[in-house]
Design an enzyme around this catalytic site. Structure first.
Site, PDB file in Angstrom:
ATOM      1  CD  GLU A   1      -3.201   0.487   0.373  1.00 13.02           C
ATOM      2  OE1 GLU A   1      -2.563   1.481  -0.349  1.00 13.02           O
ATOM      3  OE2 GLU A   1      -4.311   0.136  -0.026  1.00 13.02           O
TER       4      GLU A   1
ATOM      5  CG  ASN B   1      -8.391   3.130   0.929  1.00  8.55           C
ATOM      6  OD1 ASN B   1      -6.985   3.257   0.917  1.00  8.55           O
ATOM      7  ND2 ASN B   1      -8.996   1.854   1.181  1.00  8.55           N
TER       8      ASN B   1
ATOM      9  CG  ASP C   1      -7.141   0.338  -1.953  1.00  8.74           C
ATOM     10  OD1 ASP C   1      -6.829   1.189  -1.127  1.00  8.74           O
ATOM     11  OD2 ASP C   1      -6.873  -1.010  -1.661  1.00  8.74           O
TER      12      ASP C   1
END
Length: 311
Positions: free
Chosen positions: A16, A147, A199
């Site tokens: 991420e 997010n 995301d």
């Protein structure tokens, strides 16, 4: 144009937060589950890895040098990638109900960071602004999994993702005051009918919003009026975030994850968890640096170890 390569780095369980630093000529990203942070220099292909005793959430380069490391339940300053961790108290956040997730800076160097419900089920998350003096202000609530955060090239629109139920909101942004207003739906994934959920995201120099669509196996570019402009299909079902970097910001980097895949899916998706590098035919923008140096009041005794308790 959309051919990809993978960076020669260990695959992530949950990759991420890719963040490009012009100053360091390097891309940073995190593996939340494996508790690692990475640095990749395209100039020589070097990949540095640092193990952590807690779960990282995001990395943001600082104007003063070094990095701001955001964990699920705290923050720390790193004067260098290899340097000691200097914890920062964040007393306004109740980490028993919400944890940090994705983050990005506006053009003035203010840090915007969202939280999610600690169980990723209820609408307990919020969207915060952290100023250079580390003052924390909440600007939105009712989020399940806050997010991706990105700003239009003129700095007057903020895009923000809530991965569940799956929406991207657009806000009018006041770059002088650092405030949001005029919230409106930009993308509603329930109506789009796609397989994925939004995301991480980033904006290119032409104003296109790139979204990593986890469980959708693609990166999608949307025009400022919300129209799907193009898609890049990846050989993994769970891309997680995107960031432009490299010379001229002409490489789109995309993180991905293995988390939640079955053994059969892992065998089929042998690149799951890899960092992808793509030429998508458009350049990105320089990523702003966090303007903060250190809080006026240092972390109190017992608080300085707060990041170590994160998970």
């Amino acid at each position: 144009m959309n051919a990809f390569t993978t960076v020669d780095a260990p695959a992530c369980v949950l990759g991420e937060g890719p963040m490009w630093s012009d100053r360091d000529e390097a891309l940073y990203w995190v593996d939340i589950v494996a508790k690692r942070i990475f640095r990749f220099r395209p100039s020589d292909g070097d990949v540095a890895i640092r193990e952590l005793p807690f779960a990282p959430s995001a990395i943001v380069p600082r104007k003063a040098g070094g990095l701001l490391l955001i964990t699920k339940k705290g923050m720390a300053i790193l004067e260098s990638f290899e340097g000691a961790l200097e914890s920062i108290a964040v007393p306004m956040i109740d980490f028993t109900r919400e944890v940090f997730n994705d983050a990005a800076c506006d053009q003035a160097g203010r840090l915007w960071i969202g939280t999610r419900d600690i169980n990723a089920k209820e609408a307990k998350g919020r969207l915060y602004r952290i100023d250079a003096n580390f003052d924390v202000t909440a600007h939105a609530d009712g989020l399940v999994i806050s997010n991706g955060i990105a700003f239009s090239p003129d700095g007057r629109t903020m895009y923000h993702v809530d991965s569940r139920p799956g929406r991207v909101d657009a806000y009018d942004y006041d770059p002088d005051r650092g405030t949001i207003g005029g919230k409106r739906f930009f993308l509603d994934y329930a109506q789009l009918g796609t397989a994925g959920r939004p995301d991480g995201c980033t904006v290119d120099a032409e104003g296109g919003l790139w979204v990593a669509e986890v469980e959708g196996a693609r990166l999608a570019r949307y025009t400022p009026d919300g129209r799907l402009d193009r898609e890049v299909i990846l050989p993994v079902s769970k891309p997680t975030s995107v960031m432009f970097g490299g010379p001229g910001h002409r490489t789109l980097f995309a993180t991905s994850m293995q988390f939640g895949l079955s053994q059969a899916e892992l065998e089929e998706q042998h690149l799951a968890g890899c960092l992808f590098a793509l030429d998508v035919g458009v350049a990105g923008l320089p990523e702003p640096l966090f303007a903060g140096t250190r809080p006026a009041v240092p972390a109190a005794a017992g608080v300085s170890d707060a990041p170590r308790a994160a998970s």
